[in-house]
Write an enzyme that holds these catalytic residues in place. Structure first.
Site, PDB file in Angstrom:
ATOM      1  N   SER A 188      50.085  42.165  36.547  1.00  0.00           N
ATOM      2  CA  SER A 188      50.136  43.459  37.229  1.00  0.00           C
ATOM      3  C   SER A 188      51.464  43.762  37.641  1.00  0.00           C
ATOM      4  CB  SER A 188      49.296  43.575  38.619  1.00  0.00           C
ATOM      5  OG  SER A 188      49.201  44.815  39.065  1.00  0.00           O
ATOM      6  N   ARG A 231      47.144  54.873  41.630  1.00  0.00           N
ATOM      7  CA  ARG A 231      46.563  54.761  40.273  1.00  0.00           C
ATOM      8  C   ARG A 231      45.999  56.144  39.464  1.00  0.00           C
ATOM      9  NH1 ARG A 231      46.967  49.652  37.435  1.00  0.00           N
ATOM     10  NH2 ARG A 231      47.763  48.136  39.161  1.00  0.00           N
ATOM     11  N   HIS A 244      44.316  39.618  28.650  1.00  0.00           N
ATOM     12  CA  HIS A 244      44.794  40.645  29.699  1.00  0.00           C
ATOM     13  C   HIS A 244      46.086  41.182  28.839  1.00  0.00           C
ATOM     14  CE1 HIS A 244      46.279  41.755  34.067  1.00  0.00           C
ATOM     15  NE2 HIS A 244      45.565  42.600  33.368  1.00  0.00           N
ATOM     16  N   LYS A 294      37.387  45.292  36.246  1.00  0.00           N
ATOM     17  CA  LYS A 294      37.860  43.930  36.268  1.00  0.00           C
ATOM     18  C   LYS A 294      36.550  42.964  36.376  1.00  0.00           C
ATOM     19  CE  LYS A 294      42.290  43.289  35.286  1.00  0.00           C
ATOM     20  NZ  LYS A 294      43.025  44.577  35.089  1.00  0.00           N
ATOM     21  N   LYS A 314      52.656  46.777  31.229  1.00  0.00           N
ATOM     22  CA  LYS A 314      51.729  46.754  30.062  1.00  0.00           C
ATOM     23  C   LYS A 314      51.339  48.261  29.723  1.00  0.00           C
ATOM     24  CE  LYS A 314      48.587  44.305  31.828  1.00  0.00           C
ATOM     25  NZ  LYS A 314      49.088  44.002  33.220  1.00  0.00           N
ATOM     26  N   THR A 315      50.910  48.920  30.614  1.00  0.00           N
ATOM     27  CA  THR A 315      50.596  50.463  30.393  1.00  0.00           C
ATOM     28  C   THR A 315      51.739  51.345  30.199  1.00  0.00           C
ATOM     29  OG1 THR A 315      48.758  49.929  31.978  1.00  0.00           O
ATOM     30  CG2 THR A 315      49.440  52.342  31.518  1.00  0.00           C
ATOM     31  N   ARG A 347      42.407  45.182  44.408  1.00  0.00           N
ATOM     32  CA  ARG A 347      41.389  44.166  44.331  1.00  0.00           C
ATOM     33  C   ARG A 347      41.501  43.214  45.381  1.00  0.00           C
ATOM     34  NH1 ARG A 347      42.628  41.466  40.533  1.00  0.00           N
ATOM     35  NH2 ARG A 347      44.489  42.425  39.896  1.00  0.00           N
ATOM     36  N   ASP A 351      45.100  47.525  28.750  1.00  0.00           N
ATOM     37  CA  ASP A 351      44.998  46.352  29.486  1.00  0.00           C
ATOM     38  C   ASP A 351      43.706  45.133  29.268  1.00  0.00           C
ATOM     39  OD1 ASP A 351      45.836  45.779  32.440  1.00  0.00           O
ATOM     40  OD2 ASP A 351      43.618  46.007  32.828  1.00  0.00           O
TER      41      ASP A 351
HETATM   42  N1  ATP Z   1      62.240  48.089  32.896  1.00  0.00           N
HETATM   43  C1  ATP Z   1      61.015  48.341  32.951  1.00  0.00           C
HETATM   44  N2  ATP Z   1      60.152  48.076  32.045  1.00  0.00           N
HETATM   45  C2  ATP Z   1      58.686  48.338  32.273  1.00  0.00           C
HETATM   46  N3  ATP Z   1      58.388  48.950  33.612  1.00  0.00           N
HETATM   47  C3  ATP Z   1      59.434  49.599  34.403  1.00  0.00           C
HETATM   48  C4  ATP Z   1      60.411  49.139  34.039  1.00  0.00           C
HETATM   49  N4  ATP Z   1      61.244  49.581  35.295  1.00  0.00           N
HETATM   50  C5  ATP Z   1      60.448  50.127  36.141  1.00  0.00           C
HETATM   51  N5  ATP Z   1      59.231  50.172  35.700  1.00  0.00           N
HETATM   52  C6  ATP Z   1      57.811  50.483  36.226  1.00  0.00           C
HETATM   53  O1  ATP Z   1      57.104  49.582  36.453  1.00  0.00           O
HETATM   54  C7  ATP Z   1      55.667  49.921  36.369  1.00  0.00           C
HETATM   55  C8  ATP Z   1      55.134  48.988  35.279  1.00  0.00           C
HETATM   56  O2  ATP Z   1      53.591  49.391  35.463  1.00  0.00           O
HETATM   57  P1  ATP Z   1      52.481  49.108  34.521  1.00  0.00           P
HETATM   58  O3  ATP Z   1      51.487  49.932  34.991  1.00  0.00           O
HETATM   59  O4  ATP Z   1      53.012  49.412  33.133  1.00  0.00           O
HETATM   60  O5  ATP Z   1      51.935  47.757  34.845  1.00  0.00           O
HETATM   61  P2  ATP Z   1      50.838  46.852  34.265  1.00  0.00           P
HETATM   62  O6  ATP Z   1      51.563  45.643  33.597  1.00  0.00           O
HETATM   63  O7  ATP Z   1      49.982  47.750  33.206  1.00  0.00           O
HETATM   64  O8  ATP Z   1      49.839  46.341  35.242  1.00  0.00           O
HETATM   65  P3  ATP Z   1      48.270  46.402  35.700  1.00  0.00           P
HETATM   66  O9  ATP Z   1      47.815  45.290  34.991  1.00  0.00           O
HETATM   67  O10 ATP Z   1      48.354  46.499  37.228  1.00  0.00           O
HETATM   68  O11 ATP Z   1      47.613  47.859  35.386  1.00  0.00           O
HETATM   69  C9  ATP Z   1      55.642  51.188  36.060  1.00  0.00           C
HETATM   70  O12 ATP Z   1      55.605  51.847  37.468  1.00  0.00           O
HETATM   71  C10 ATP Z   1      57.255  51.558  35.450  1.00  0.00           C
HETATM   72  O13 ATP Z   1      57.453  52.746  35.742  1.00  0.00           O
HETATM   73  O1  OAA Z   2      42.627  45.609  38.142  1.00  0.00           O
HETATM   74  C1  OAA Z   2      43.479  46.421  38.787  1.00  0.00           C
HETATM   75  O2  OAA Z   2      43.268  46.653  40.051  1.00  0.00           O
HETATM   76  C2  OAA Z   2      44.397  46.954  38.335  1.00  0.00           C
HETATM   77  C3  OAA Z   2      44.912  45.944  37.033  1.00  0.00           C
HETATM   78  O3  OAA Z   2      44.846  46.360  35.996  1.00  0.00           O
HETATM   79  C4  OAA Z   2      45.458  44.508  37.433  1.00  0.00           C
HETATM   80  O4  OAA Z   2      45.799  44.237  38.560  1.00  0.00           O
HETATM   81  O5  OAA Z   2      45.639  43.785  36.461  1.00  0.00           O
HETATM   82 CA    CA Z   3      47.922  48.861  33.504  1.00  0.00          CA
HETATM   83 MN    MN Z   4      45.285  44.659  34.484  1.00  0.00          MN
END
Ligand code: ATP
Ligand code: OAA
Ligand code: CA
Ligand code: MN
Length: 649
Positions: free
Chosen positions: A348, A432, A330, A311, A352-353, A166, A367
């Protein structure tokens, strides 16, 4: 002489050749007869054969075409304008007035209104593909987008172009009389302002670009699983990939819902392949993502990163939901066997995911959520998971969700086998996967739940000083929510190891429309009212900062989350970690006790204390801008929240 004793070559006269050819034809004819007797022919030529490949539901086309002339009844483009009998899917807009009138006679109200809306802003499409199915979007992507490929798992790999993330600095909000008092403007705010005229100029630029194209894609879907807080979103875009992305990320309407869709509440015009004009007022680059609440529109120029659309919808929801008394979040969200709901806040990359996908707990969403008096609901119809380093053994649900219908953005795969190598970040770290939520084996559909029992605030601390888990008081919960901390690793080039702290209010500052204290006060009220427990989890580093220490093992973080859900941590014994005054459990099943207090993992205690104090001072400095309460909490309330933060002498 050489060859003298060799037998002469067979003499093939013209007559002999003819005879042989005749025999071959007869053989072939015999063969054909044999085959035809066993399998009577169904098609006389290739076109007919292909027409047999696709079946359709029984429909009586004669009714809809009875009033039209013979030429108009033709189903082929060459012989006349195509009669649209599959509305609301493929919409051809013939340019001559007569054919247009005939085509219009065929349109449903939804389509008529759509063309009216388009006409109002100057869009003159030739062909519009409306809510195509996933296989159709695959075919369009493969046909028209050179970067589209099917990978071994059946997912569609694609490239988002120059922008692979983004562009928050290019997000603009129109200052308009009806909403300007509500919006968070100025220092620290994500909402760079623009005026209405500039918005219209940018929209016109997107429209002009879209008008040069042979085909447009429209996807109509919903945001918000709670039917009382459901918004109709329309996406008008140039790339089949973008239409498929929003098909995955929005809530997909049923045929009946689509029939009754009516006018959208919000429309995204994505002209992202075309740049903004840098000399337009307010523009600082050739990328511009503009939101007008008055026009209920978003315009995208100069970026094809699909996350901007998702977003953009979230930004809209961050404005309208609080107006309805609903808190937007979020966060990820899942539900236990007893219906106990957990929220996972975090910036990010904090997990979360990853952590909301849990075999023991059906997934509500990964998300974006809303929390109303009725409970929580997912805003989206799909997930957008980070794919870098993805491994089936660590994240089986996400890995297995990457199948037909899933979009893989900017990943690298083997040209021949089409196996994806998730470890390669040659295009970007931010690879992604976008998939509809049904691709997660234990998704809870409809994606709604009760009031959260546990709230987990995730951070990924690259300084390596925060504990893997702490129990927060209500005041601390507000403090960490408003602070929205995480730390990024400072890039991998040339051994640069200094982590970079990020403070993003409400764990999603980039998407906020109101001042952060609006959301914080709503959260405080709900936490109080429903008695939720709040936890801080560090999914980042320990034993030293990034480059020296190591990241907490995912299986340890999962064990901590399980201990929260089993009630073990609620009943555990705690000790206080100095400076941040955090309550840290002494034991957690499945986690070695020595990692619970990071000081025990650092080789050098003095260095640990210095780093801890440094991070605390960054927290304190960041909070200064919230001390006046931002108009939604009093300065006294703000200082009470501040008092629960770290203490730096
Ligand atoms: N201890 C841990 N706990 C959680 N995630 C971990 C850990 N160690 C490594 N990771 C890695 O960190 C990343 C967490 O990314 P995730 O997609 O869950 O982020 P998000 O909070 O959903 O972000 P976004 O809002 O950008 O989607 C994953 O690639 C996961 O494999
Ligand atoms: O929006 C995006 O590109 C990915 C995401 O979930 C974040 O950054 O929170
Ligand atoms: Ca996510
Ligand atoms: Mn997000």
């Amino acid at each position: 002489m050489p060859g003298v004793n060799n037998p002469p070559p067979p003499i093939t006269t013209a007559a002999a050749q003819q005879k042989m050819a005749q025999e071959r034809r007869e053989d072939a004819g015999d063969l054909r007869r044999l085959v035809n007797e066993a399998h009577p022919p169904r098609a006389s030529d290739l076109a007919e054969l292909q027409s047999l490949q696709k079946t359709r539901k029984d429909r009586d086309d004669t009714d809809t075409t009875a009033s039209l002339s013979e030429t108009l009844k033709s189903k082929s483009r060459e012989a006349g304008p195509r009669v649209v009998v599959r509305e609301p899917k493929h919409l051809y807009m013939p340019q001559s007035p007569r054919s247009r009138a005939a085509a219009e006679a065929e349109q449903t109200d939804l389509i008529k209104e759509m063309f009216h809306e388009m006409g109002d802003i100057g869009l003159k499409p030739v062909v519009v593909y409306h809510n195509l199915s996933v296989p159709e979007l695959y075919e369009h992507a493969l046909k028209y987008e050179p970067s589209s490929h099917i990978v071994a798992s059946g997912a569609l790999a694609t490239l988002s172009g120059a922008k692979t993330g983004r562009s928050p600095k290019d997000k603009r909000v129109v200052r308009e009389p009806d909403s300007e008092a509500d919006i968070w403007w100025g220092t620290g705010s994500p909402n760079y302002e623009m005026d209405e005229r500039t918005f219209i100029l940018n929209r016109e630029r997107a429209v002009d670009y879209l008008n040069t194209l042979d085909r447009l894609y429209v996807f109509d879907g919903y945001a918000g699983w709670d039917t009382q807080a459901r918004f109709k979103i329309r996406v008008v875009c140039a790339r089949p990939y973008h239409a498929l992305f929003m098909h995955n990320m929005l809530i997909r309407p049923t045929e009946d819902e689509l029939h009754d869709f009516g006018l959208p509440d919000f429309t995204i015009y994505n002209g992202g392949a075309f740049p903004a004009n840098r000399y337009t007022s307010y523009m600082t680059s050739s990328t511009s993502i503009d939101v007008s609440l008055k026009h209920k529109e978003m315009v995208i120029l100069g970026t094809q990163y699909a996350g901007e659309m998702k977003k953009g919808v979230f930004s809209l929801m961050n404005y309208v939901l609080p107006k309805m008394g609903i808190l937007s979040l979020h966060s990820g969200c899942n539900e236990g066997k007893d219906g106990d709901v957990t929220l996972f806040f975090g910036l990010s990359g904090t997990g979360k995911t990853t952590l909301s996908a849990d075999p023991q707990r059906p997934l509500i969403g990964d998300d974006e959520h809303g929390w109303s008096d009725r409970g929580v609901f997912n805003i989206e119809g799909g997930c957008y998971a980070k794919a870098i380093g993805l491994k089936q053994e660590n994240e089986p649900y996400i890995f297995d969700a990457i199948k037909f219908g899933t979009i893989l953005e900017n990943v690298v795969f083997d040209e021949e086998t089409r196996h994806v190598d998730y470890d390669v970040s040659a295009i970007t770290e931010n690879t992604r996967a976008s998939y509809p939520i049904e691709h997660i084996e234990n998704a809870k559909i409809p994606c709604v739940g009760g009031h959260p029992k546990n709230i987990i605030m995730l951070c990924c601390d690259a300084f390596g000083v925060l504990p893997p888990v702490a129990k927060l008081t209500k005041e601390q919960a507000m403090y960490y929510f408003v602070s929205g901390y995480t730390a990024k690793v400072a890039g991998t080039e040339q051994g640069v190891t200094e982590p970079e702290a990020t403070f993003s209010a409400c764990f999603g500052s980039a998407f906020l429309m109101w001042h952060p204290t609006k959301y914080a006060s709503m959260l405080a009220e709900k936490v109080e009212k429903y008695g939720a427990h709040v936890w801080l989890i560090n999914t980042g580093w320990t034993g030293g900062p990034y480059g020296v220490g190591y990241r907490f093992k995912l299986r340890h973080t999962r064990a901590i989350v399980n201990a929260i859900h089993s009630g073990e941590l609620g009943a555990a014994e705690y000790e206080t970690m100095p400076t941040f005054n955090l309550q840290v459990p002494k034991e957690v099943s499945g986690v070695p006790s020595e990692v619970l207090l990071p000081v025990n993992c650092w080789a050098d205690t003095e260095n640990y204390n210095k780093t801890l104090t440094h991070l605390a001072s960054l927290f304190t400095k960041n909070f200064v801008k919230f001390q006046d309460g931002g108009g939604h909490v009093t300065p006294e309330e703000a200082s009470a929240i501040l008092a629960s933060g770290p203490t730096v002498e």
